[in-house]
Scaffold this active site. Structure first.
Site, PDB file in Angstrom:
ATOM      1  CE  LYS A 296      -3.789  -2.441   2.332  1.00 33.59           C
ATOM      2  NZ  LYS A 296      -4.582  -2.677   3.554  1.00 33.59           N
TER       3      LYS A 296
ATOM      4  CD  GLN B 294      -3.399  -4.364   6.662  1.00 30.55           C
ATOM      5  OE1 GLN B 294      -3.566  -3.311   6.060  1.00 30.55           O
ATOM      6  NE2 GLN B 294      -3.779  -5.520   6.159  1.00 30.55           N
TER       7      GLN B 294
ATOM      8  CG  ASP C 268      -9.226   0.180   5.404  1.00 26.87           C
ATOM      9  OD1 ASP C 268      -9.076  -0.230   4.240  1.00 26.87           O
ATOM     10  OD2 ASP C 268      -8.434  -0.077   6.334  1.00 26.87           O
TER      11      ASP C 268
HETATM   12  N1  GUN Z   1      -6.803  -6.698   6.501  1.00 23.38           N
HETATM   13  C1  GUN Z   1      -7.199  -7.422   5.427  1.00 23.38           C
HETATM   14  N2  GUN Z   1      -7.740  -6.610   4.492  1.00 23.38           N
HETATM   15  C2  GUN Z   1      -7.678  -5.360   4.990  1.00 23.38           C
HETATM   16  C3  GUN Z   1      -8.080  -4.090   4.478  1.00 23.38           C
HETATM   17  O1  GUN Z   1      -8.634  -3.947   3.379  1.00 23.38           O
HETATM   18  N3  GUN Z   1      -7.828  -3.029   5.295  1.00 23.38           N
HETATM   19  C4  GUN Z   1      -7.251  -3.160   6.509  1.00 23.38           C
HETATM   20  N4  GUN Z   1      -7.076  -2.065   7.241  1.00 23.38           N
HETATM   21  N5  GUN Z   1      -6.874  -4.323   7.020  1.00 23.38           N
HETATM   22  C5  GUN Z   1      -7.086  -5.414   6.247  1.00 23.38           C
END
Ligand code: GUN
Length: 290
Positions: free
Chosen positions: A52, A96, A119
């Site tokens: 990311k 995350q 998110d």
């Molecule tokens: N863990 C697995 N997928 C995601 C996501 O799209 N965002 C976040 N913050 N954590 C994750």
């Protein structure tokens, strides 16, 4: 059979974002800035967050990675979130998941300023998604909608079967596919671990979206000819022959199911790259809305 090339489409989206950001910069506007918080040392989570952050550089965004120790207290994490909420330089941020067991995930997600919640996990934003209001659509479901849109796949009146009811993928996906519009207007069945005779539903499905996390779970006998397959699974399966010691495996037995499908996403190279592109898209939206 057409392979839904998430790698290519995500690159197209990143190119579009790059162009927009260059124009913003030329006009003297602020550069979008994404922050990512990661707690602990989980290998897969570190990989995702690293991707990311790298993607931010690719499109010309600023990014900040905040790595916190596994034993951080909930209060200290909440304080960090308040800092990010108040930091005018940060347009959007993510925490995350999963978080360590001693931390209440809902309390953390509730603390994120909904305007910076790229998110789309804050209850306010999730509620808006269900009510067709302007929000941030969670990146993985958003990426799937974008793939369906860019490949012009008909979803209206179709039976979409979603496997898995997670807050991150299955639940929002079921809402999005049932909303008015294209993609959307689907008749949706949300299946999960307590569903009896799951294959009964998948065999009836025009579109299967699997977000289960069980490698090669969906086999050819479970789907009908012409089905559209979206595989959200990304499980690390140990493999001594692989350079990293594991291979990334989807929920779908690609070799046999692709023989029956009209469209199918590969793993890797399908939904995964789309998730990152849509997080960037949401960060751009956060900047443009602020
Ligand atoms: N863990 C697995 N997928 C995601 C996501 O799209 N965002 C976040 N913050 N954590 C994750």
């Amino acid at each position: 059979m057409t392979i839904l090339d998430g790698k290519k489409i995500s690159n197209d989206i990143k190119d579009e974002i790059t162009t927009t950001v260059a124009q913003m910069k030329a006009k003297g506007e602020k550069t979008p800035h994404l922050a990512a918080v990661i707690v602990g040392e989980d290998g897969a989570s570190l990989t995702y967050v690293g991707s990311k952050v790298r993607a931010c550089a690719r499109v010309g965004f600023e990014s900040t990675l905040i790595q916190l120790p596994d034993d951080i207290t909930q209060d200290d994490l909440l304080n960090k979130i308040q800092e990010l909420n108040q930091d005018a330089e940060i347009d959007g941020f993510i925490v995350q998941l999963p978080l360590p067991k001693h931390i209440d995930t809902q309390a953390i997600l509730l603390a994120v300023d909904p305007k910076k919640d790229v998110d789309g996990f804050h209850p306010e934003n999730f509620g808006k998604l269900a009510l067709d209001m302007e929000t941030f659509i969670p990146a993985t479901p958003f990426g799937i909608m974008e793939l369906l849109k860019r490949y012009d796949i008909e979803t209206s009146g179709k039976h979409t079967v979603v496997i898995g009811r997670s807050h991150i993928v299955g639940r929002p996906m079921s809402i999005l596919m049932s909303r008015k519009g294209q993609p959307g207007d689907s008749t949706v069945t949300l299946t999960h671990s307590r569903t009896k005779d799951l294959a009964h539903y998948t065999r009836e499905a025009d579109i299967v979206i699997s977000a289960l996390g069980v490698p090669n779970f969906l086999t050819a006998d479970m789907v009908k000819k012409g089905v559209v397959i979206i595989d959200v699974g990304i499980t690390r399966v140990p493999d001594a022959n692989a350079a990293k010691g594991y291979v990334i495996t989807g929920d779908v037995d690609f070799a046999e199911v692709s023989e029956k499908a009209s469209y199918i996403t590969p793993v890797p190279g399908g939904v995964g790259p789309m998730t990152i592109a849509m997080l960037l898209q949401n960060t751009l939206l956060a900047r443009q809305r602020s």
